[in-house]
Design a protein around this motif. Structure first.
Motif, PDB file in Angstrom:
ATOM      1  N   THR A  85      44.431  39.957  41.884  1.00  0.00           N
ATOM      2  CA  THR A  85      45.201  39.446  40.747  1.00  0.00           C
ATOM      3  C   THR A  85      46.527  40.167  40.536  1.00  0.00           C
ATOM      4  O   THR A  85      47.356  39.704  39.746  1.00  0.00           O
ATOM      5  N   GLN A 129      37.795  39.973  39.550  1.00  0.00           N
ATOM      6  CA  GLN A 129      39.167  39.551  39.854  1.00  0.00           C
ATOM      7  C   GLN A 129      39.185  38.163  40.501  1.00  0.00           C
ATOM      8  O   GLN A 129      40.083  37.362  40.251  1.00  0.00           O
ATOM      9  N   THR A 132      38.908  35.527  37.910  1.00  0.00           N
ATOM     10  CA  THR A 132      40.213  35.363  37.259  1.00  0.00           C
ATOM     11  C   THR A 132      41.130  34.484  38.107  1.00  0.00           C
ATOM     12  O   THR A 132      41.800  33.575  37.589  1.00  0.00           O
TER      13      THR A 132
END
Length: 226
Positions: A85, A129, A132
């Motif tokens: 990310t 992550q 996300t």
């Protein structure tokens, strides 16, 4: 048009088990590349110790990317999903050299193909992550997705002590239940690509990151696949 010289690519790893699948994939899919491997297990242990992806962790990664570019890398691939990310943030520091996340192409493909996505993972920070990334990719498409996770840190622990058989057994046992409730399964960590030859028939697609990431590497370097 193919490049006129062998391109140099750097791979930055946070766990040793990510290295063999990336090495094997590069050997078969991008044999012309000169590869520089940088390993820093502290990249992952610091995320865990600091309780998340802190500014210190990002700076640690930036240092490695700078070292890789200083050694001649024309593109950098991060094989640790715990840092996926922040790739855009790191890329902004090195505008002249592509910096790629190993799972970005896989995530984009998953969101394109499916609404209910299963994620099989072995690293908690990497899973967080990647979820996300999946939500960001879905938002960019204006698409609502459902994410179903199956996390097995004991599998990664086995792989890190050299017990690949236990790693594979744990994950292969978990896959059918996960696959039964979703339209597509992601193998979150690059180190999980070793499962591909042993996958049972699950009735849904299973995506893994190394081949997709290497194809993206070739594309950004202007090396057209044959």
């Amino acid at each position: 048009m193919s490049m006129g010289h062998p391109p140099t690519v750097a791979l930055i790893h946070a766990v040793i088990p990510a290295m063999p699948p990336m090495r094997d994939t590069l050997a078969t899919e991008f044999a012309a590349a000169r590869v520089i491997n940088l390993l820093d297990e502290g990249l992952l242990t610091e995320v865990e110790r600091q309780g998340g992806l802190t500014a210190d962790c990002v700076e640690r990664l930036v240092t490695h990317v700078g070292l890789a570019i200083g050694a001649g890398a024309e593109a950098v691939l991060l094989t640790c999903t715990a840092y996926s990310t922040v790739v855009d943030q790191v890329q902004a520091r090195f505008p002249g050299v592509p910096v790629l996340a190993v799972d970005q192409v896989m995530v984009d493909e998953a969101v394109r193909l499916a609404t209910r996505i299963g994620v099989l993972a072995t690293v908690a920070a990497g899973l967080e992550q990647q979820l996300t990334l999946l939500r960001l990719a879905a938002a960019q498409r204006g698409k609502n997705i459902e994410l179903v996770t199956s996390l097995h840190p004991d599998a990664m622990a086995a792989l890190q002590r050299g017990d690949g058989e236990t790693h594979d057994r744990i994950l292969l046992a978990a896959l059918p239940d996960l696959a039964a409730g979703v339209e597509l399964v992601l193998l979150a960590q690059a180190s999980m690509a070793r499962l591909v030859p042993r996958l049972p028939h699950l009735g849904v697609p299973v995506l893994t990151s190394p081949r997709l990431a290497v194809a993206r590497l070739r594309a950004v370097l202007g090396d057209t696949p044959v």
